[in-house]
Each structure stands twice: as structure tokens, then as C-alpha cells.
Design a protein around this motif. Structure first.
Motif, PDB file in Angstrom:
ATOM      1  N   LEU A 244      15.951  10.993  41.056  1.00  0.00           N
ATOM      2  CA  LEU A 244      16.870  12.014  41.548  1.00  0.00           C
ATOM      3  C   LEU A 244      16.839  12.133  43.063  1.00  0.00           C
ATOM      4  O   LEU A 244      17.822  12.550  43.678  1.00  0.00           O
ATOM      5  CB  LEU A 244      16.536  13.369  40.918  1.00  0.00           C
ATOM      6  CG  LEU A 244      16.732  13.487  39.402  1.00  0.00           C
ATOM      7  CD1 LEU A 244      16.325  14.870  38.917  1.00  0.00           C
ATOM      8  CD2 LEU A 244      18.165  13.180  39.010  1.00  0.00           C
ATOM      9  N   ILE A 245      15.709  11.786  43.667  1.00  0.00           N
ATOM     10  CA  ILE A 245      15.585  11.911  45.121  1.00  0.00           C
ATOM     11  C   ILE A 245      16.383  10.835  45.839  1.00  0.00           C
ATOM     12  O   ILE A 245      17.002  11.085  46.875  1.00  0.00           O
ATOM     13  CB  ILE A 245      14.098  11.857  45.534  1.00  0.00           C
ATOM     14  CG1 ILE A 245      13.374  13.116  45.043  1.00  0.00           C
ATOM     15  CG2 ILE A 245      13.959  11.725  47.048  1.00  0.00           C
ATOM     16  CD1 ILE A 245      11.888  13.094  45.310  1.00  0.00           C
ATOM     17  N   TYR A 246      16.394   9.626  45.289  1.00  0.00           N
ATOM     18  CA  TYR A 246      17.008   8.499  45.996  1.00  0.00           C
ATOM     19  C   TYR A 246      18.470   8.738  46.374  1.00  0.00           C
ATOM     20  O   TYR A 246      18.859   8.454  47.513  1.00  0.00           O
ATOM     21  CB  TYR A 246      16.869   7.220  45.164  1.00  0.00           C
ATOM     22  CG  TYR A 246      17.520   6.022  45.818  1.00  0.00           C
ATOM     23  CD1 TYR A 246      16.881   5.344  46.853  1.00  0.00           C
ATOM     24  CD2 TYR A 246      18.774   5.583  45.421  1.00  0.00           C
ATOM     25  CE1 TYR A 246      17.469   4.260  47.462  1.00  0.00           C
ATOM     26  CE2 TYR A 246      19.377   4.497  46.021  1.00  0.00           C
ATOM     27  CZ  TYR A 246      18.715   3.835  47.043  1.00  0.00           C
ATOM     28  OH  TYR A 246      19.306   2.770  47.652  1.00  0.00           O
ATOM     29  N   PRO A 247      19.348   9.225  45.468  1.00  0.00           N
ATOM     30  CA  PRO A 247      20.758   9.418  45.875  1.00  0.00           C
ATOM     31  C   PRO A 247      20.929  10.362  47.048  1.00  0.00           C
ATOM     32  O   PRO A 247      21.881  10.211  47.826  1.00  0.00           O
ATOM     33  CB  PRO A 247      21.414   9.991  44.600  1.00  0.00           C
ATOM     34  CG  PRO A 247      20.546   9.522  43.483  1.00  0.00           C
ATOM     35  CD  PRO A 247      19.147   9.535  44.037  1.00  0.00           C
ATOM     36  N   MET A 248      20.017  11.325  47.198  1.00  0.00           N
ATOM     37  CA  MET A 248      20.155  12.294  48.280  1.00  0.00           C
ATOM     38  C   MET A 248      19.842  11.687  49.644  1.00  0.00           C
ATOM     39  O   MET A 248      20.295  12.181  50.668  1.00  0.00           O
ATOM     40  CB  MET A 248      19.255  13.505  48.015  1.00  0.00           C
ATOM     41  CG  MET A 248      19.662  14.310  46.783  1.00  0.00           C
ATOM     42  SD  MET A 248      18.686  15.824  46.581  1.00  0.00           S
ATOM     43  CE  MET A 248      17.067  15.133  46.215  1.00  0.00           C
ATOM     44  N   ILE A 249      19.045  10.612  49.668  1.00  0.00           N
ATOM     45  CA  ILE A 249      18.673  10.009  50.948  1.00  0.00           C
ATOM     46  C   ILE A 249      19.198   8.584  51.051  1.00  0.00           C
ATOM     47  O   ILE A 249      18.778   7.832  51.922  1.00  0.00           O
ATOM     48  CB  ILE A 249      17.142  10.014  51.141  1.00  0.00           C
ATOM     49  CG1 ILE A 249      16.465   9.196  50.041  1.00  0.00           C
ATOM     50  CG2 ILE A 249      16.601  11.430  51.143  1.00  0.00           C
ATOM     51  CD1 ILE A 249      14.969   9.059  50.243  1.00  0.00           C
TER      52      ILE A 249
END
Length: 264
Positions: A244-249
Motif C-alpha cells: 500500500l505504501i509503494y503507490p503513494m511514493i
């Protein structure tokens, strides 16, 4: 890579009887949320999850702080002893420290059975440090010289000029550090003795290897829940936060992945 993950995801939503019969492939069979209910209602798993989040956030912050600080100094070509320190960094990439000396070093600093043992020994990664040095050297010297003319010292230049320009590289390296902390297992097994300090990956190992999933199960029928379903649900819970973190960064990560490339 996707097929095993999809199979585990389907199994985590499947009934215990279907899992034991091997009828689960890429779609859930006898759909149920009982596996996730047992995992999310287990206090030990939540505690391990909190420890992992704490180590990941604090450890990554310290990693970025010390790595960028050291890289900023080594990026200065007029630094005395610069070649010697860079040689030490390269040496550490080729020859890693053996397990016993590393253990004795952590013990001598009194970090055994503390969460600091999961963060301090790997505070600066040699590969990430070299990437940061290369990025800092690509920043035009005119910017730092202009800052000095305006009265900024090295620390003010570092915090106000260099770091804001380094967001893509910091995000990329921060992701590397964060994933390493989140998936950290060996250091916890080697340095921690208190089960109450175990991070999520060690707890996951206990469920899978030591077959402790039966202790997590609630008193429900096997048709709704099984030890294998508990394991699969725990794997998903341990994996999804990083996904979930990857798409945000992703935007910054794409820029950081192009470090060192040429622009026309």
C-alpha cells in the motif's frame, strides 16, 4: 511471483476443509472471514505488528539522517581523508562482518534484547551511501555557494538547500531501508530473547515453522477455519502494508531510480 501470492490470498479467505483438501487455487472456496478474525483479534500479533511499525519508522528515519549526513560530507571533494573513508565504505561492501563478531559488538554496547539492535548495526548502508554521494555531487555547486554568500553555514545549507532538492533520492533509499526493516528477521532472532519484543516476521515464522497457528485459532468449526488458513491470513497482513505504501511514493521512486542518468 503473482501466482503464489494470489493462491495465499485465496486461501486466507477459504474455509478450513477446502484448504485441507487442496481445492483452493486462485479463487476462495467456502468464503469466510474467520481466518482474519482470529488474526486481528490476537493481541500477540498486534503487538508484533506495532513493534515492526515502530522499528520501520524510527529505523528508516535514522537511516536517512545518518546516510544523508555522511554522504553530504563525502561528496565534498576537498574533504581531508575523503578517499580513505570511501575506501572503507567500499571495503564493507566486499567483506561483510561475520556473525560472531557482530554479536559481540552488539553485546558490548548493551543492545542485546533491545529494539536498538534492530536499527543501529545497519544504520548506514554502503550501497545507499554511494548513491547519495553521487546525487549530492550532481547538485550544482552554484547553489551551495550562493547559500554561503547569503550567510548559511554547512549545516544550514544541508538542511535548507540540499535536503529539499534530494527528495527523490531520499524517497528511493528510504523505501529500500523501510522494506529491509519491515522484512527484518535474522537480526531479531539473533539479538532478541524476549518474545514480547519479536517483530511481525518472527511471529510469522512461529506460525509457519513452529506450527503455532493452532494457538491463534478460536473455538470454531474446522469447516470455517484451519491452521493453514491462519498462516495465510497472517502472511497477507504482513505483506499488504508495504504494497500500500509503494503507490503513494511511486512518483518520487521513479525519479530516484533514474539517479545518475543523463539529461539532454
Amino acid at each position: 511471483m503473482m501466482l503464489p501470492f494470489v493462491n495465499i490470498l485465496a486461501g486466507s479467505f477459504s474455509g478450513g476443509k477446502a484448504i485441507l483438501q487442496g481445492s483452493v487455487t486462485i479463487f476462495p472456496v467456502d468464503f469466510t472471514l474467520a481466518n482474519y478474525a482470529s488474526v486481528l483479534n490476537n493481541i500477540a500479533i498486534w503487538k508484533s505488528f506495532g513493534i515492526t511499525v515502530y522499528v520501520t519508522v524510527l529505523g528508516t528515519t535514522l537511516n536517512l539522517l545518518f546516510t544523508s549526513t555522511m554522504a553530504y560530507g563525502l561528496a565534498k571533494k576537498d574533504l581531508k581523508g575523503r578517499s580513505f573513508f570511501i575506501l572503507l565504505v567500499l571495503f564493507s561492501m566486499i567483506f561483510t562482518a561475520p556473525i560472531i563478531p557482530s554479536y559481540l559488538l552488539v553485546k558490548s554496547f548493551g543492545m542485546l534484547n533491545t529494539l536498538w539492535a534492530l536499527m543501529i548495526p545497519g544504520l548506514i548502508g554502503a550501497f545507499n551511501l554511494i548513491i547519495m554521494i553521487s546525487f549530492f555531487q550532481s547538485i550544482p555547486e552554484g547553489l551551495t555557494e550562493a547559500a554561503k554568500i547569503d550567510g548559511c553555514n554547512e549545516y544550514r545549507t544541508y538542511w535548507s538547500i540540499v535536503l529539499p532538492l534530494s527528495l527523490p533520492s531520499l524517497t528511493t533509499i528510504g523505501l529500500f531501508y523501510a522494506v529491509a526493516h519491515w522484512n527484518g528477521y535474522f537480526s531479531a532472532v539473533m539479538y532478541l530473547r524476549d518474545p514480547g519484543l519479536y517483530p511481525l516476521q518472527v511471529k510469522l515464522r512461529q506460525l509457519i515453522v513452529d506450527n503455532d497457528a493452532a494457538n491463534v485459532m478460536q473455538s470454531v468449526q474446522m469447516t470455517l477455519q484451519s491452521a493453514e488458513g491462519i498462516k495465510m491470513a497472517t502472511i497477507i497482513v504482513a505483506t499488504v502494508p508495504v504494497l500500500l505504501i509503494y503507490p503513494m511514493i511511486q512518483k518520487h521512486f521513479t525519479k530516484g531510480a533514474m539517479l545518475g542518468s543523463l539529461k539532454g
